[in-house]
Design an enzyme around this catalytic site. Structure first.
Site, PDB file in Angstrom:
ATOM      1  N   ASP A 164      70.304 -25.615 -21.431  1.00  0.00           N
ATOM      2  CA  ASP A 164      71.712 -25.466 -21.061  1.00  0.00           C
ATOM      3  C   ASP A 164      72.375 -26.835 -21.161  1.00  0.00           C
ATOM      4  OD1 ASP A 164      70.859 -26.899 -18.874  1.00  0.00           O
ATOM      5  OD2 ASP A 164      71.169 -25.304 -17.426  1.00  0.00           O
TER       6      ASP A 164
ATOM      7  N   ASP B  67      68.494 -15.203 -19.594  1.00  0.00           N
ATOM      8  CA  ASP B  67      67.598 -16.061 -18.802  1.00  0.00           C
ATOM      9  C   ASP B  67      67.947 -15.841 -17.355  1.00  0.00           C
ATOM     10  OD1 ASP B  67      70.143 -17.860 -18.865  1.00  0.00           O
ATOM     11  OD2 ASP B  67      68.842 -18.760 -17.351  1.00  0.00           O
TER      12      ASP B  67
ATOM     13  N   CYS C  90      49.939  -2.272 -15.255  1.00  0.00           N
ATOM     14  CA  CYS C  90      50.195  -3.605 -15.832  1.00  0.00           C
ATOM     15  C   CYS C  90      48.921  -4.194 -16.434  1.00  0.00           C
ATOM     16  CB  CYS C  90      50.750  -4.530 -14.755  1.00  0.00           C
ATOM     17  SG  CYS C  90      51.049  -6.215 -15.320  1.00  0.00           S
TER      18      CYS C  90
ATOM     19  N   CYS D 181      48.622  -7.624 -17.099  1.00  0.00           N
ATOM     20  CA  CYS D 181      48.608  -9.091 -16.942  1.00  0.00           C
ATOM     21  C   CYS D 181      47.306  -9.546 -16.288  1.00  0.00           C
ATOM     22  CB  CYS D 181      49.822  -9.562 -16.141  1.00  0.00           C
ATOM     23  SG  CYS D 181      49.651  -9.422 -14.349  1.00  0.00           S
TER      24      CYS D 181
ATOM     25  N   CYS E 194      46.958  -8.562 -12.567  1.00  0.00           N
ATOM     26  CA  CYS E 194      46.634  -7.148 -12.302  1.00  0.00           C
ATOM     27  C   CYS E 194      45.264  -6.760 -12.844  1.00  0.00           C
ATOM     28  CB  CYS E 194      47.727  -6.247 -12.876  1.00  0.00           C
ATOM     29  SG  CYS E 194      49.271  -6.364 -11.938  1.00  0.00           S
TER      30      CYS E 194
ATOM     31  N   HIS F  66      52.492 -12.450 -13.031  1.00  0.00           N
ATOM     32  CA  HIS F  66      52.821 -11.024 -13.045  1.00  0.00           C
ATOM     33  C   HIS F  66      54.301 -10.785 -13.331  1.00  0.00           C
ATOM     34  CE1 HIS F  66      52.939  -6.797 -12.206  1.00  0.00           C
ATOM     35  NE2 HIS F  66      54.048  -7.049 -11.528  1.00  0.00           N
TER      36      HIS F  66
END
Lengths: 390, 390
Positions: free
Chosen positions: A96, A271, A309, A311, A314, A340
């Protein structure tokens, strides 16, 4: 396999209603849009290493110019090989302009034609962010996508103030483009539409900015305290004004619901600190909605946080363990929760994109939203630079 | 390739002077001794995940009975499949008895024949740790090596108190063994020699404990405030009293120098919070000695922290980046620093073991100590359960 596009090249693959699926080339890889960019304010996505990011697979993250300028300093980062090398990240980076952070320093900053002067939240030292300066900083950082300096008008600003401000934003945008000519496509430059909550002023801002050859356009000044309905109204009004053949970026937004609504209205890039900040507060996004790992019902629950999930968190740990780590304030809690939540956001975007490509986005969106009630997006990333983080 | 030993089997491979290299079988793998055990007080080695541990390669870590008993509770851990499954760690685990932590709760505890009563540092609730209770807790946790309840005599205790205390420690040790008969080798049980700083009392304690069939012997009551010279005196006196054919464990010690001196005196096992706690304070161990990542000289240093190190942190990041993360209090700093310090400790032990096996330990030790000046080991792990951790 993703087609490899040249930096700045944007390919709109398909639309499903007004939702778009596309590709955007950068100097560090081609992005699949719609895309969510995890926020890495100070040269790290909080609680994650680049090894974690590599496993999660975002193609782009966001860095904050204000923070990196103050510490460790953009010139220092340049001497160390640029932000990618500094933080060990080989994907794309959007930075930014720092304006949003500076404008959130209520009482510490002054806006003039030249730019905005402000005091550092770290040591109180005085600084000037001019359009040329923020381009110079972002060039030093070596970000793939740079943002122009704009004035983010506070919520509740009147018509007169907003109209005057958007003219300043346009003049600053032109100066940014002049400081970084469009010929240089190694680092893209995006304009930012302002105009507050006045539809005609949004149109005026968009019209003025589109006269400047930007590589993409952001919609700024949202998620600043307004209601969700107001945000969606302005977004629905503004997005269609922007060029079809350029990426559109909704800054600092938002919740899973916001993302899906933004996509539906034609936004390509997002974002937000929400997944990372929430992770550190124990609030986790799942296929069955939002939950908090602190809840007593998880104390002895052997199931993974989200059985749907894939990930690392998990695949490896029980709700009981995640709750224990959080209650004991163990550092590992922040990393596992962040892994996660970022996975959830990235996966949501991958699924949304697939749904657009298969022309079933609305059904997909309704399905997800059944699990997510209306809620406000927090005011944007790092709005309070001095706020404590665990 | 390591030979696979049965739980409790100890094989002394060679000695170099009094330094020993051996193998110790546990239900979760065979340990190569001398071995350093990273401390995972609350079911996680602070700042690290089991993925980090897998990359670092310790074969055993330590858990703290006091902390796990209070939170999340040993019975809960048992219902969740035991500590290994709970924390996603498939290597060996040694748990202390909790006694050390309880005795450090000055004013909150009372010692009686039955055991020690104390108040939780979390909520003030009252609890009793008896020999039978700490065995039961450690059985619930499922640790590979359990420790007996002992009284860790405070530094400065007089002869009369110390002599009386070691008798109590012996009676408690016998009760622990009776609560967990020697036949059960799935979980080993170690005795703990006390006797303060009186050589004859140390001998008396060792003699009494050796009448009980333990799988190994720890030397407790050191690193409690004494000088380094005093510690080494007692250690040099006590270690040779212990059986040659059982592992010897020096609890809560220490610095790299302490480890090498301990190995030289015949110790096989060590644990200490130093590498992890120091990492969180920015103090890092390197091949050129101890340093602090906060130092201004690192602000723009592109070199790895330790060019001789092969850990993830040193392979990936510059000193400048590590300093930036630390100065910005980013969570990633704690993880990267901890990875490095644990790698340093594990590598030091691997090198020490190789040196013993090649009968060049003294030269190796002198070489390392040239980089490490005398310093005190901090008083043992989690001595202050309520101390804040980042």
């Amino acid at each position: 396999m993703t087609t490899h596009l040249q930096p700045g090249e944007f390919s709109l693959l398909t639309q499903c209603g007004t939702a778009r699926a596309g590709l955007l080339g950068t100097a560090h890889g081609t992005l699949e849009t719609p895309v969510f960019m995890p926020v890495g304010t100070q040269g790290t996505v909080k609680a994650l290493g680049p090894d974690d990011l590599a496993a999660l697979g975002p193609r782009i993250i966001l860095g904050n110019t204000y923070h990196l300028y103050l510490r460790p300093g953009d010139e220092r980062v340049a001497r160390l090989g640029g932000l990618h090398q500094f933080m060990g990240w080989n994907g794309a980076i959007l930075t930014d302009s720092g304006g949003f952070q500076v404008f959130s320093l209520q009482g510490l900053r002054r806006i003039e034609e030249e730019g905005v002067t402000f005091q550092s939240h770290i040591d109180g030292s005085r600084h000037l962010f001019s359009p040329e300066k923020v381009v110079s900083i972002q060039r030093n950082l070596g970000s793939d996508i740079m943002m122009v300096l704009d004035e983010c008008v506070p919520y509740g600003a009147d018509r007169e103030y907003t109209a005057k401000s958007l003219q300043l934003t346009t003049r600053w945008a032109r100066r940014c483009r002049e400081a970084h000519p469009a010929l240089d496509r190694g680092q893209l430059l995006f304009g930012i539409v302002q105009g507050g909550f006045f539809p005609d002023l949004r149109a005026e801002s968009a019209r003025q900015l589109m006269e400047i050859p930007f590589d993409g356009f952001a919609i700024g000044g949202l998620s600043v305290g307004e209601s969700r309905a107001e945000m969606l109204d302005i977004l629905a009004h503004t997005a269609p004004l922007l060029p079809q053949d350029k990426p559109r970026y909704l800054m600092g937004v938002g919740t899973p619901r916001d993302l899906l609504d933004g996509i539906a209205l034609g936004v390509d890039m997002f974002d937000c600190v929400l997944p990372t900040r929430n992770a550190r507060n124990g609030t986790l996004f799942t296929s069955f909605g939002k939950t908090n790992i602190k809840l007593a019902k998880y104390a002895e629950d052997p199931a993974p946080l989200d059985p749907a999930c894939t990930c690392y968190t998990c695949r490896t740990f029980s709700r009981a363990y995640l709750r224990h780590l959080y209650m004991a304030r163990e550092l590992l809690a922040y990393r596992l929760n962040t892994i996660h939540n970022i996975h959830y956001y990235l996966d949501l975007m991958r699924q949304a994109r697939a749904a657009i490509l298969e022309h079933r986005f609305e059904a997909f969106r309704r399905d997800i939203l059944a699990h997510y009630e209306d809620e406000a997006t927090p005011s944007g990333d790092a709005a309070c630079p001095s706020s404590p983080t665990p």
